[in-house]
Design a protein around this motif. Structure first.
Motif, short mmCIF file in Angstrom:
data_model
loop_
_atom_site.label_atom_id
_atom_site.label_comp_id
_atom_site.label_asym_id
_atom_site.label_seq_id
_atom_site.Cartn_x
_atom_site.Cartn_y
_atom_site.Cartn_z
N ILE A 1 -6.11 -1.79 4.28
CA ILE A 1 -4.68 -2.04 4.40
C ILE A 1 -4.41 -3.04 5.52
O ILE A 1 -3.62 -3.97 5.38
CB ILE A 1 -3.93 -0.72 4.65
N ALA B 1 2.74 -4.03 7.29
CA ALA B 1 1.49 -3.30 7.50
C ALA B 1 1.15 -3.17 8.98
O ALA B 1 0.74 -2.10 9.44
CB ALA B 1 0.36 -3.98 6.74
N ALA C 1 0.86 -1.19 0.00
CA ALA C 1 0.00 0.00 0.00
C ALA C 1 0.89 1.24 0.00
O ALA C 1 1.79 1.37 0.83
CB ALA C 1 -0.92 0.01 1.22
N VAL D 1 3.53 -1.31 3.86
CA VAL D 1 3.03 0.05 3.64
C VAL D 1 4.22 0.95 3.34
O VAL D 1 5.24 0.91 4.06
CB VAL D 1 2.27 0.59 4.86
N CYS E 1 -3.03 -5.93 3.09
CA CYS E 1 -1.70 -5.59 2.61
C CYS E 1 -0.60 -6.18 3.48
O CYS E 1 -0.78 -6.39 4.69
CB CYS E 1 -1.54 -4.07 2.52
#
Length: 573
Positions: free
Chosen positions: A205, A226, A35, A212, A209
């Motif tokens: 997220i 994440a 992300a 990040v 995910c």
């Protein structure tokens, strides 16, 4: 193995005073689900457009550094070869749909590459995206979520190793958003695709995910797992990215000395373990219904159908009866395709009913033209760039007033520029502004003629959380300007914080109409229509079935007995 390697990338758009990307160095491993987050204008989309060669091969500028994707130099490689390595679903994904039927569109890229099995590749991509069985449908028979999946299938048919999606769920209802992310998870876990999403919805997220990447002022601040990234509550909020509401609520407890664990929860399930032992349930405040003003809009027995090239006409509304009153602050909600935009277009005569009557301030709109209604009702479109027809926002704001010969057009234009904090941007082309600036400019255009009724179609779509809150504050400020406002939206936090009346559409009918408590306390309605209240509401319900917490402040007050902390920033996630 790294599929993306970026070394000291700096890029500035033509004529820009400063670079959008500044000395970016980054690696992305094969099979990651990344992300990319940051506030509007920090360079997220610009960074991703360097991965498929769009920058600098088609969007020129001052480009320095190196970008390697799947072993290819993205700045120099043949774009045809690069497209088979990197697929991109853009924020305005409708522009990627180029053929009339579903299979035709999904296989079109492979046909361009003269691949003999192009139809089979298209069918396989449709199956991977959950669109099998729709091959012969026309693209206008699809819902918004299905159209987004078709754009993804068109990219996927070339079987790229890396797939990039810019704001994949910004204009989707929760059911379609869940479906998009479920497909992405399957592509990542079962097919080994590297997925990169530009995303503001941190609850997705947290659920989907792996890593990040935070961008700030065109620089990489960090790339973290994440779970670790969402722990950085203060840092994320300083960049206008808000972790899940459950995480923020736990962070408030920690700052108040009531929570001492190392990790903050990121989901409702994790939050139950944190909040349940501490919950001290206080009674909900009972909202008093606002008195209704005079009727300003009336739909009586209205039906609307769209002609279809294939099959029977598509009926959007059937025998619709609805009244809007002076002073109403209405949120219009429902799944993609429920008819929200259609209802608004009927109000401004961009569409005509096939049956029934619509009354505006007591007179029938039969035979009325849109330009004749602009002093009474105005619509701000879902895509704000559709509001810009001149070469500067000052000219756009003044346009409607000047063509009607209003004597104070210039003075009113200057006042609107000041009210919406656009004076420093007066000479800028509206299509080249940031997302938040576009929204403010489109609102200024919408109220230029002082309409009594203002209609806003998805006013917070594609905006980061801070800009969404800015738009919400702008709506509050407009109460003294426009008496009646209706918003069509999937943004439930906007609904909860702003709306005084909620109208729910489903299957061509109004299935619910009332204040937020009446809507969000009705579990059967939520399940039937696919409405998802804010995450903090679900957290409150998990702890106490009768709770109704629409904001983090509501939650803290109800379950800890504490007043919201002074100076602690509220989140609208």
């Amino acid at each position: 193995m790294n599929v993306v390697e970026i070394e000291h990338l700096t890029y500035a758009y033509p004529g820009a005073d400063s670079p959008t990307l500044r000395d970016v160095s980054l690696t992305i491993e094969q099979g990651d689900f990344l992300a990319v987050v940051g506030n509007n204008g920090c360079g997220k989309s610009t960074l991703c457009k360097t991965l498929n060669g769009l920058i600098p091969q088609f969007i020129t500028g001052d480009y320095r550094g190196r970008v390697s994707v799947c072993g290819l130099d993205a700045a120099a490689a043949d774009v045809g070869a690069l497209a088979q390595k990197v697929g991109y679903v853009y924020q305005d994904f409708e522009n990627q749909i180029v053929r009339p039927t579903v299979l035709d569109d999904a296989s079109y890229a492979c046909l361009n590459y003269a691949q003999p099995d192009y139809l089979e590749r298209g069918r396989q991509a449709l199956a991977q995206c959950g669109l099998q069985g729709r091959e012969d449908d026309f693209i206008w028979q699809l819902s918004g979520g299905q159209t987004h999946l078709l754009a993804l299938a068109g990219v996927l048919s070339l079987q790229p190793e890396v797939i990039i999606l810019d704001e994949p769920i910004a204009q989707l209802d929760p059911q379609h958003a869940d479906r998009i992310y479920a497909v992405l998870r399957r592509l990542n876990e079962e097919y080994g695709k590297t997925i990169i999403v530009i995303e503001h919805h941190t609850e997705y997220i947290a659920d989907f995910c792996k890593h990040v990447l935070l961008l700030k002022d065109g620089r990489v601040q960090w790339k973290l797992p994440a779970g670790d990234a969402l722990q950085r509550v203060d840092e994320l909020q300083s960049c206008n990215i808000f972790p899940p509401q459950v995480t923020i609520a736990a962070d408030r407890l920690r700052k108040a000395g009531e929570y001492h664990a190392d990790r903050l929860p990121a989901t409702v399930e994790e939050g139950c373990a944190v909040f349940a032992p501490r919950a001290r349930v206080a009674p909900d405040a009972q909202a008093q219904p606002a008195p209704r003003g005079a009727e300003v809009l009336r739909f009586r027995d209205v039906s609307v159908s769209y002609r279809s090239v294939k099959g029977e006409p598509h009926r959007v509304f059937q025998n619709l009866d609805l009244s809007i009153h002076k002073g109403d602050k209405v949120a219009l909600i429902g799944s993609n395709g429920a008819g929200k935009s259609t209802l608004m277009k009927l109000m401004v005569c961009l569409l005509k009913p096939s049956q029934g009557e619509i009354y505006l301030n007591g007179r029938s709109l039969r035979g009325a033209r849109p330009e004749g209604l602009s002093r009474e009702v105005s619509m701000v479109y879902q895509n704000p760039e559709d509001m810009f027809i001149r070469d500067s926002i000052e000219a756009d704001i003044a346009y409607a007033m000047k063509v009607r010969g209003l004597p104070d057009a210039d003075a009113r234009t200057q006042a609107l520029l000041e009210r919406f904090r656009l004076a420093g941007l007066r000479s800028r082309d509206g299509r080249l502004l940031s997302g938040g600036q576009m929204r403010r400019a489109s609102l200024a255009i919408g109220i230029a003629l002082d309409p009594g009724i203002l209609l806003l179609d998805e006013p917070t779509a594609n905006l980061d959380i801070a800009t969404r809150k800015e738009i919400m504050h702008t709506l509050e400020d407009m109460k003294q300007v426009t008496e009646t406002v209706m918003i069509a939206t999937h943004d439930m936090q906007l609904v909860c914080e702003w709306a005084e009346r909620i109208i729910v559409l489903c299957g061509g009918h109004v299935v619910a109409d009332g204040p937020r408590d009446a809507i969000f306390r009705d579990r059967r309605l939520l399940e039937t229509v696919g409405i998802r209240p804010p995450e903090i509401f679900a957290m409150g319900r998990a702890l106490e079935p009768g709770a109704a917490c629409y904001t983090i402040d509501d939650f803290v007050r109800r379950f800890t007995g504490r007043a919201p902390g002074a100076g602690v920033q509220e989140a609208a996630v």
